[in-house]
Design a protein around this motif. Structure first.
Motif, PDB file in Angstrom:
ATOM      1  N   UNK A 305      44.168 -10.678  35.062  1.00 55.70           N
ATOM      2  CA  UNK A 305      42.939  -9.934  35.341  1.00 55.70           C
ATOM      3  C   UNK A 305      41.921 -10.218  34.252  1.00 55.70           C
ATOM      4  N   UNK A 306      40.648 -10.155  34.615  1.00 56.42           N
ATOM      5  CA  UNK A 306      39.585 -10.439  33.666  1.00 56.42           C
ATOM      6  C   UNK A 306      39.175  -9.212  32.883  1.00 56.42           C
ATOM      7  N   UNK A 307      39.123  -9.344  31.556  1.00 54.32           N
ATOM      8  CA  UNK A 307      38.673  -8.233  30.717  1.00 54.32           C
ATOM      9  C   UNK A 307      37.183  -7.996  30.926  1.00 54.32           C
ATOM     10  N   UNK A 308      36.399  -9.085  30.973  1.00 55.38           N
ATOM     11  CA  UNK A 308      34.955  -8.913  31.156  1.00 55.38           C
ATOM     12  C   UNK A 308      34.646  -8.195  32.470  1.00 55.38           C
ATOM     13  N   UNK A 309      35.348  -8.551  33.529  1.00 54.48           N
ATOM     14  CA  UNK A 309      35.101  -7.885  34.820  1.00 54.48           C
ATOM     15  C   UNK A 309      35.485  -6.413  34.758  1.00 54.48           C
ATOM     16  N   UNK A 310      36.563  -6.122  34.060  1.00 59.56           N
ATOM     17  CA  UNK A 310      36.954  -4.721  33.880  1.00 59.56           C
ATOM     18  C   UNK A 310      35.863  -3.959  33.140  1.00 59.56           C
ATOM     19  N   UNK A 311      35.347  -4.535  32.060  1.00 57.20           N
ATOM     20  CA  UNK A 311      34.313  -3.859  31.276  1.00 57.20           C
ATOM     21  C   UNK A 311      33.027  -3.664  32.080  1.00 57.20           C
ATOM     22  N   UNK A 312      32.646  -4.679  32.877  1.00 62.23           N
ATOM     23  CA  UNK A 312      31.456  -4.556  33.720  1.00 62.23           C
ATOM     24  C   UNK A 312      31.618  -3.400  34.696  1.00 62.23           C
ATOM     25  N   UNK A 313      32.786  -3.318  35.318  1.00 64.48           N
ATOM     26  CA  UNK A 313      33.048  -2.254  36.282  1.00 64.48           C
ATOM     27  C   UNK A 313      33.030  -0.892  35.609  1.00 64.48           C
ATOM     28  N   UNK A 314      33.667  -0.782  34.446  1.00 62.36           N
ATOM     29  CA  UNK A 314      33.702   0.496  33.731  1.00 62.36           C
ATOM     30  C   UNK A 314      32.305   0.928  33.306  1.00 62.36           C
ATOM     31  N   UNK A 315      31.474  -0.044  32.904  1.00 64.78           N
ATOM     32  CA  UNK A 315      30.109   0.291  32.504  1.00 64.78           C
ATOM     33  C   UNK A 315      29.305   0.778  33.705  1.00 64.78           C
TER      34      UNK A 315
END
Length: 422
Positions: A305-315
């Motif tokens: 899983x992508x960390x950047x995509x996770x962070x974008x979604x959380x933001x």
């Protein structure tokens, strides 16, 4: 000309790194709760590992890898994904001899030379897990449940789980022939990329993002309808296991894997908050890869899983509540008489694990107070000649303005109590 970061890479500056650290801590906690242990592999490997492990016909190997020749004449590649590296390490260190089911996780940077876009960089970060050594569908279900738990426990909403079976080396050849027969009828209308995939990688045509390809293959035969008895039973067992865990999912026959070492389970976790690039995580079973890379025949399943995509979604979902790191105590020197004492106190408090700061730039009292406020210090202590003579200081809590007088010989004990309460 000023030097800048390379296109497709990104600096994670202090105002952002606290979010990364928070998410990484939570990822490790959740992985540990499932009894997965961290593995770290070198950032570059011999190119042959990835050409054998990912496949020479894939876009990753053919177009996206950062490959170079070292001074010894060996072709090296910055890792574009982690599974091949984990399997190489598993084989090299005989991890299967230490534990029949090796449960491993990672959080690491990857490198692919592709067109940068939201959530997709040339240096990007992934987290993932690999369970090597188990054939039972409950292992697949655990891996899916682990991935789902991560997003649930981080508070991510609007996700869905889709699963499929991609069969095995017994039932897939027959399906591949059937699919190609269907695709021959629409071959001329397919996108150029899908036409390139027709001979060697026809299953990937079902995964095409081209809208015309999607329409042309809407009624294409699906692998889930061609499963052999063993794959069919495994897929049923997987669904029973997921239901027993109350994990919601839907069967999506268009989830495919283009490489022959993938068998049986394939799954994705999607988010409606990511636009066209909607995949948060993807994984599946790869029972043939360990042997393909030189080990014994060993079943395995995992996800990435992508960390950047996770962070974008959380933001987007306003899930970040942690404040950036700020000093518990800021010492302000009113004159030169107190600087040596402050310097010693700051060091002593840091040895106790208390984050504290002082002025090193010779600024005025007013400028130091502004700096303490800018850094959101919890407490400020102003020390000058009068405080040194009295052997006592005033501790000011910045949020409330409340002050208390403390003897210098009691300061460390009192501050430790105050900072731990805030």
């Amino acid at each position: 000309m000023a030097l800048k970061s390379i296109k497709g890479t990104k600096d994670i500056i202090p105002s952002e790194s606290s979010r990364w650290q928070s998410v990484e801590r939570r990822l490790r906690d959740i992985m540990h709760s499932f009894n997965y242990r961290e593995i770290r592999t070198p950032v570059f490997e011999e190119t042959a590992l990835f050409t054998r492990g990912i496949g020479e016909l894939t876009d990753i190997v053919g177009k996206e890898m950062y490959t170079f020749t070292d001074r010894g004449g060996t072709s090296m590649t910055l890792r574009p994904e982690m599974t091949a590296s984990v399997v190489r390490s598993y084989i090299q260190h005989n991890l299967g001899e230490l534990q029949p089911l090796s449960k491993l996780y990672y959080i690491a940077p990857m490198f692919r030379q592709e067109r940068p876009q939201a959530g997709r960089l040339r240096q990007f970060h992934q987290f993932g897990a690999e369970a090597i050594g188990g054939t039972n569908a409950e292992v697949d279900a655990e891996v899916i449940a682990l991935a789902v738990s991560i997003y649930e426990q981080l508070g991510v909403k609007n996700t869905s789980v889709r699963i499929n079976s991609v069969g095995c080396q017994i039932c897939r050849p027959n399906y591949k022939t059937t699919l190609q027969e269907f695709l021959k009828e629409v071959y001329a209308q397919l996108s150029q990329l899908s036409q390139q995939r027709f001979e060697q990688n026809p299953l990937r045509i079902l995964d095409s993002k081209d809208e015309n390809d999607k329409a042309l293959t809407q009624n294409a035969p699906l692998m889930k309808d061609f499963l052999c008895d063993s794959c069919g039973a495994h897929f049923e067992q997987l669904q029973r296991a997921l239901r027993s865990l109350n994990t919601n999912y839907e069967v999506d026959g268009r989830i495919v894997r283009g490489l022959d070492y993938y068998t049986k389970t394939a799954f994705e976790i999607l988010s409606t908050d990511l636009g066209s690039q909607d995949a948060l995580a993807g994984g599946g079973r790869y029972d043939l890869l360990v042997k393909q890379l030189g080990g014994k025949e060993t079943p395995a399943v995992g996800f990435a899983a992508g960390v950047e995509r996770l962070l974008i979604t959380m933001e987007k979902q306003n899930l970040f509540t942690e404040e950036p790191l700020h000093p518990g105590v800021y010492f302000v020197s009113a004159d030169s008489s107190s600087k040596e004492w402050i310097f010693q106190q700051v060091h002593a408090l840091r040895q106790q694990g208390i984050c504290c700061e002082m002025d090193f730039l010779g600024r005025s009292l007013k400028a130091q107070m502004r700096e303490a406020d800018r850094q959101h210090a919890a407490f400020v202590i102003v020390v000058g000649e009068q405080e040194m003579n009295d052997a006592a200081v005033q501790i000011k809590q910045m949020k409330t303005g409340e002050q208390q007088r403390v003897a210098m010989n009691e300061l460390q004990t009192i501050l430790s109590q105050l900072v731990n309460r805030t």
